[in-house]
Design an enzyme around this catalytic site. Sequence first.
Site, short mmCIF file in Angstrom:
data_model
loop_
_atom_site.label_atom_id
_atom_site.label_comp_id
_atom_site.label_asym_id
_atom_site.label_seq_id
_atom_site.Cartn_x
_atom_site.Cartn_y
_atom_site.Cartn_z
N LYS A 20 -60.70 6.24 -2.75
CA LYS A 20 -60.55 7.06 -3.96
C LYS A 20 -59.13 7.58 -4.15
CE LYS A 20 -64.27 9.83 -3.39
NZ LYS A 20 -65.40 10.69 -3.74
N LEU A 63 -50.35 13.92 -1.86
CA LEU A 63 -49.41 12.84 -2.19
C LEU A 63 -50.13 11.49 -2.20
CD1 LEU A 63 -45.86 12.16 -1.70
CD2 LEU A 63 -47.35 10.54 -0.51
N HIS A 83 -69.39 19.21 0.43
CA HIS A 83 -68.71 18.99 -0.84
C HIS A 83 -69.63 19.23 -2.04
CE1 HIS A 83 -66.07 17.11 2.08
NE2 HIS A 83 -65.11 17.02 1.18
N THR A 109 -45.58 18.55 13.61
CA THR A 109 -44.83 19.51 12.79
C THR A 109 -45.72 20.24 11.78
OG1 THR A 109 -44.28 17.61 11.40
CG2 THR A 109 -42.58 18.35 12.95
N1 LIG Z 1 -58.99 10.49 -1.63
C1 LIG Z 1 -59.83 10.95 -0.76
O1 LIG Z 1 -60.78 10.27 -0.37
C2 LIG Z 1 -59.64 12.34 -0.21
C3 LIG Z 1 -60.37 12.75 0.91
C4 LIG Z 1 -60.16 14.02 1.43
C5 LIG Z 1 -59.24 14.87 0.84
N2 LIG Z 1 -58.55 14.44 -0.25
C6 LIG Z 1 -57.58 15.32 -0.89
O2 LIG Z 1 -56.58 15.67 0.03
C7 LIG Z 1 -55.98 16.89 -0.39
C8 LIG Z 1 -55.70 17.76 0.81
O3 LIG Z 1 -54.80 17.07 1.63
P1 LIG Z 1 -53.90 17.82 2.72
O4 LIG Z 1 -54.73 18.78 3.44
O5 LIG Z 1 -53.20 16.76 3.44
O6 LIG Z 1 -52.92 18.72 1.84
P2 LIG Z 1 -51.47 18.45 1.23
O7 LIG Z 1 -51.29 17.05 0.84
O8 LIG Z 1 -51.30 19.50 0.19
O9 LIG Z 1 -50.49 18.75 2.44
C9 LIG Z 1 -50.45 20.04 2.98
C10 LIG Z 1 -49.04 20.52 3.23
O10 LIG Z 1 -48.57 19.95 4.40
C11 LIG Z 1 -47.19 19.62 4.30
N3 LIG Z 1 -47.00 18.51 5.23
C12 LIG Z 1 -47.48 17.24 5.10
N4 LIG Z 1 -47.25 16.55 6.22
C13 LIG Z 1 -46.59 17.37 7.07
C14 LIG Z 1 -46.10 17.21 8.39
N5 LIG Z 1 -46.30 16.09 9.09
N6 LIG Z 1 -45.46 18.27 8.96
C15 LIG Z 1 -45.31 19.43 8.28
N7 LIG Z 1 -45.77 19.64 7.03
C16 LIG Z 1 -46.40 18.61 6.44
C17 LIG Z 1 -46.97 19.34 2.86
O11 LIG Z 1 -45.70 19.76 2.48
C18 LIG Z 1 -48.04 20.16 2.16
O12 LIG Z 1 -47.51 21.36 1.67
C19 LIG Z 1 -56.94 17.52 -1.38
O13 LIG Z 1 -56.39 17.48 -2.67
C20 LIG Z 1 -58.17 16.65 -1.31
O14 LIG Z 1 -58.84 16.55 -2.54
C21 LIG Z 1 -58.72 13.21 -0.77
#
Ligand SMILES: NC(=O)c1ccc[n+]([C@@H]2O[C@H](COP(=O)([O-])OP(=O)(O)OC[C@H]3O[C@@H](n4cnc5c(N)ncnc54)[C@H](O)[C@@H]3O)[C@@H](O)[C@H]2O)c1
Length: 404
Positions: A170, A135, A278, A200
């Site tokens: 980014k 998100l 990475h 959670t």
């Molecule tokens: N921009 C950057 O510098 C950067 C750095 C690292 C990772 N990323 C990106 O981040 C993404 C991975 O992020 P992620 O691991 O947060 O995955 P995600 O955003 O898909 O979230 C994982 C799941 O957790 C659930 N969720 C979120 N918060 C919650 C909460 N507090 N309680 C219960 N459920 C919750 C969501 O519904 C989702 O299904 C990858 O796409 C990666 O490329 C970006």
Amino acid sequence: MSVTSPTRPAPAGLFTSGDPVRSWTVSTAKPIRYQVDFTPGVLSPDNPALATAGTPPGPATSRRLVVVESRVNELYGARIRAYAEANRLDVTVHVLPAHERLKTMESVFGVARAMDRFGIDRRREPVIAVGGGVLLDVVGLACSLYRRSTPYVRVPTTLIGLVDAGVGAKTGVNFGPHKNRLGTYHPAEATLLDPAFLATLDRRHVANGMAEILKIGLVKDRRLFDLLDRHGERLLAERFAGSGPGEEVLARAVHGMLQELQPNLWEHRLERVVDYGHSFSPTLEMRALPELLHGEAVALDMALTTVVAWRRGLVDASRRDQVLDLMTRLGLPVWHPLCEPGVLAEALADTVRHRDGRQRLPLPVGIGGAVFVDDLTQREIDRAARLLGAHQRRLAAARGARHA
Ligand SMILES: NC(=O)c1ccc[n+]([C@@H]2O[C@H](COP(=O)([O-])OP(=O)(O)OC[C@H]3O[C@@H](n4cnc5c(N)ncnc54)[C@H](O)[C@@H]3O)[C@@H](O)[C@H]2O)c1
């Protein structure tokens, strides 16, 4: 800012006499300043941090578009609305489902449409993004594109969001088979980090975030590694609740990450220690979708490069085993069927393209140090993958024997 011409020193009087100037060099610098703060109790009605985050000096504004991930909305939507009411914020909530397969331009357009409907005053009304890494990346990209730059505030709700996706510059979405292929550099005005959201989060997603923390420990911060080694499983089980090692682990992870990002925010320097884990993982993650989470793919990459580093004498056998054992205790994979020569060769070739024709591959040196190499061979990669495959089979056999 300066405008110069090779034939004329200054822009004044361009067309007043003689030949018009026909060549210019425009040079300017854009200062970047953004705030990242641990903000416990970010949704407590008496905490003004979120209500004021990212707003310009001058009279306070009360309208906000809040983009909330759908699961987060189920869990925290009522508290977000209560917070807004207590702080006299006039909020419109846009709920956005977000996971890796929805990390697309369609999701970005959805946020842009919500911004249009809301009629955002982009100078005064920062968009608030509340959710995990997906998100945050989607909203960041929408804000970067919308009227060429709209300010936003990040409230990460996952561990990856807290220590990585929420703190850098980014934004991005996946495109075709490629991870984060479309994106920009557009940091949020402010990021508010509240570890209470982890309460959670399911165990697997906490482990997923542990991989990015482990990365910083392995190549940069020996103490962080030791803390994870000693307390990692408890932190995972307890979701970083309470004070103690959890606080220090999160603070060190964010600090280490920002120390690396800040001097090289636009990534002009392609040797980045934060790229550790990475090099192979983007291809592994996308090939395995939806099976592997981001941090799991990063762990596979770190396991592979730890074994490569051991074979090169950069990491001794006991450290290698300590790293692989910690990954396993944290619920992270060290091997996957996709770790086979064809896929790994393709993954490295894509990374070399991305790193301007050289591998610039970070390898760990002991624990807490790193070196960049350009001479990794396919043989080394294959051998490391085979050793990890055998290690995985031994682990599975031992587990089987325990349960028999
Ligand atoms: N921009 C950057 O510098 C950067 C750095 C690292 C990772 N990323 C990106 O981040 C993404 C991975 O992020 P992620 O691991 O947060 O995955 P995600 O955003 O898909 O979230 C994982 C799941 O957790 C659930 N969720 C979120 N918060 C919650 C909460 N507090 N309680 C219960 N459920 C919750 C969501 O519904 C989702 O299904 C990858 O796409 C990666 O490329 C970006």
